[in-house]
Scaffold this motif. Structure first.
Motif, PDB file in Angstrom:
ATOM      1  N   PHE A 201       0.870  -1.168   0.000  1.00  0.00           N
ATOM      2  CA  PHE A 201       0.000   0.000   0.000  1.00  0.00           C
ATOM      3  C   PHE A 201       0.914   1.227   0.000  1.00  0.00           C
ATOM      4  CE2 PHE A 201      -2.258  -3.439   2.043  1.00  0.00           C
ATOM      5  CZ  PHE A 201      -3.512  -3.395   1.444  1.00  0.00           C
TER       6      PHE A 201
ATOM      7  N   LEU B 102      -2.893  -2.802   8.280  1.00  0.00           N
ATOM      8  CA  LEU B 102      -3.044  -3.412   6.967  1.00  0.00           C
ATOM      9  C   LEU B 102      -2.059  -4.570   6.809  1.00  0.00           C
ATOM     10  CD1 LEU B 102      -3.301  -0.168   4.790  1.00  0.00           C
ATOM     11  CD2 LEU B 102      -5.167  -1.779   5.242  1.00  0.00           C
ATOM     12  N   PRO B 103      -2.409  -5.557   6.031  1.00  0.00           N
ATOM     13  CA  PRO B 103      -1.448  -6.632   5.752  1.00  0.00           C
ATOM     14  C   PRO B 103      -0.327  -6.130   4.844  1.00  0.00           C
ATOM     15  CG  PRO B 103      -3.397  -6.881   4.392  1.00  0.00           C
ATOM     16  CD  PRO B 103      -3.701  -5.755   5.332  1.00  0.00           C
TER      17      PRO B 103
ATOM     18  N   LEU C 114      -7.802  -3.768  -3.507  1.00  0.00           N
ATOM     19  CA  LEU C 114      -6.940  -4.868  -3.954  1.00  0.00           C
ATOM     20  C   LEU C 114      -7.598  -5.713  -5.034  1.00  0.00           C
ATOM     21  CD1 LEU C 114      -5.514  -6.107  -0.529  1.00  0.00           C
ATOM     22  CD2 LEU C 114      -4.161  -5.172  -2.419  1.00  0.00           C
ATOM     23  N   HIS C 115      -8.917  -5.701  -5.110  1.00  0.00           N
ATOM     24  CA  HIS C 115      -9.636  -6.587  -6.020  1.00  0.00           C
ATOM     25  C   HIS C 115     -10.050  -5.901  -7.323  1.00  0.00           C
ATOM     26  CE1 HIS C 115      -9.724  -9.361  -2.663  1.00  0.00           C
ATOM     27  NE2 HIS C 115     -10.288  -8.426  -1.910  1.00  0.00           N
TER      28      HIS C 115
ATOM     29  N   LYS D   7      -9.296   2.104   5.742  1.00  0.00           N
ATOM     30  CA  LYS D   7      -8.793   0.731   5.773  1.00  0.00           C
ATOM     31  C   LYS D   7      -9.635  -0.175   4.886  1.00  0.00           C
ATOM     32  CE  LYS D   7      -8.002  -3.264   8.790  1.00  0.00           C
ATOM     33  NZ  LYS D   7      -7.981  -3.786  10.194  1.00  0.00           N
ATOM     34  N   ALA D   8     -10.957  -0.075   5.020  1.00  0.00           N
ATOM     35  CA  ALA D   8     -11.843  -0.893   4.187  1.00  0.00           C
ATOM     36  C   ALA D   8     -11.642  -0.562   2.715  1.00  0.00           C
ATOM     37  CB  ALA D   8     -13.296  -0.664   4.598  1.00  0.00           C
TER      38      ALA D   8
ATOM     39  N   LEU E 286      -8.385  -2.219   1.428  1.00  0.00           N
ATOM     40  CA  LEU E 286      -8.516  -3.670   1.262  1.00  0.00           C
ATOM     41  C   LEU E 286      -9.403  -4.016   0.071  1.00  0.00           C
ATOM     42  CD1 LEU E 286      -8.846  -4.713   5.012  1.00  0.00           C
ATOM     43  CD2 LEU E 286      -6.852  -5.022   3.524  1.00  0.00           C
ATOM     44  N   GLN E 287     -10.485  -3.278  -0.116  1.00  0.00           N
ATOM     45  CA  GLN E 287     -11.367  -3.541  -1.252  1.00  0.00           C
ATOM     46  C   GLN E 287     -10.692  -3.212  -2.577  1.00  0.00           C
ATOM     47  OE1 GLN E 287     -15.366  -1.825  -0.774  1.00  0.00           O
ATOM     48  NE2 GLN E 287     -15.057  -1.939   1.446  1.00  0.00           N
TER      49      GLN E 287
END
Length: 333
Positions: free
Chosen positions: A182, A202-203, A301-302, A294-295, A298-299
């Motif tokens: 990120f 975050l990962p 990424l797709h 954060k959400a 993560l979203q």
């Protein structure tokens, strides 16, 4: 057309305004226009408080007037509201000549963030600067609406572009770090709201590419974040391409050119739903805008990298230069 471009922001500064102006001027040159850039290196200067890499011209009025007299421009554009912008404004008003301005930066919000003065005070100064302009170019529809609501009667819509040949997908090997990556690219300063990104759980890895007055402090506060500085557009474009998600936490940008550079590199964006991201991303499936950053990260990424690249291609510097020419007010002699 002979165009005088008066700006307090110019190379070797690295920021969005310089990127916009240099790209715009390249486009104007390719269209056969002559652009004379009148910028701080031609004047005695002092470092800008809290931004020492930005020189402020000292008492530039007489010298700038002589430069404008000698150049005899067909049009004058004042790109910034610093000492050179005010000196250029004075020259135009003294000779009763039209000029245009641009609203690249939300200086009132930046001033308030540092001094806590009422927002109405710096906006009054901005209205005075831009009020005599034939047109004030706004880099996004959101900024246009905001300025109109604040009494900037000459505000007009403009746009920005991206060099999709420089910024392009070119692999993910620039960073040898745990994924997903990120990343934020840009000035590292208080107004960029970086803790909103750096503090997220975050990962993978969080990366910040850029320099600025807040960098040292943020490095101490967030030791798990990787801070990098790159040299030139080749490294910068490789860094963009290597990210998995571009995170843009700013709440005060007028546009956010770095988001376009990320998209052109095939990297989706996560940002807050504010001016800038709303204009660059909107409802296109190339980024996630949410008050939950954060959400959003993560979203994102797709999302489809190819769609990101196609979306960025809509923002052409040729179109930006043509729009700019349409807003200029020629000097009638």
């Amino acid at each position: 057309m002979r165009i005088a471009m008066v700006t307090d922001a110019w190379t070797p500064q690295r920021n969005g305004v310089v990127r916009v102006l240099s790209s715009l001027i390249s486009g104007l040159d390719s269209m056969g226009h002559t652009v004379k850039v009148m910028e701080p290196s031609a004047f005695a200067s002092i470092p800008c408080p809290s931004y020492p890499e930005i020189p402020l011209a000292l008492f530039p009025k007489s010298k700038l007037a002589a430069m404008l007299d000698e150049f005899r421009p067909d049009a004058v554009h004042l790109a910034t509201e610093g000492p050179l912008g005010w000196a250029g404004r004075a020259w135009c008003l003294r000779h009763k000549l039209p000029f245009t301005t641009a609203y690249h930066t939300k200086f009132p919000e930046y001033v308030q963030a540092r001094t806590k003065v009422p927002l109405s005070w710096p906006y009054a100064v901005m209205r005075r600067f831009h009020g005599k302009a034939a047109a004030t170019l706004c880099p996004s529809p959101s900024v246009f609406r905001e300025l109109r609501q604040r009494g900037f009667g000459g505000a007009v819509e403009w746009s920005h572009g991206v060099d999709s040949e420089t910024f392009r997908p070119q692999g993910k090997d620039f960073f040898d770090l745990p994924r997903p990556i990120f990343m934020y690219v840009g000035r590292v300063a208080v107004e960029k709201n970086l803790p909103a990104f750096l503090g997220l759980d975050l990962p993978g890895t969080k990366v910040v590419v850029g320099d600025g007055p807040a960098r040292a402090g943020l490095m101490k506060c967030f030791p798990d974040v990787h801070f990098r500085i790159v040299d030139g557009d080749a490294q910068l474009s490789a860094a963009f391409s290597a990210a998995d998600v571009f995170v843009f936490p700013s709440l005060t940008d007028t546009f956010g050119l770095v988001m376009l550079e990320a998209l052109a590199s095939g990297v989706p964006v996560a940002a807050f739903p504010v001016t800038g991201p709303l204009d660059v991303i909107g409802d296109a499936p190339v980024g996630i805008l949410s008050h939950d950053l954060k959400a959003a990260a993560l979203q994102a990424l797709h999302l489809d990298p190819g769609e990101c690249r196609r979306h960025a291609a809509r923002f052409s510097w040729v179109r930006v230069a043509s729009e700019f020419l349409g807003h200029l007010r020629p000097i009638m002699r």
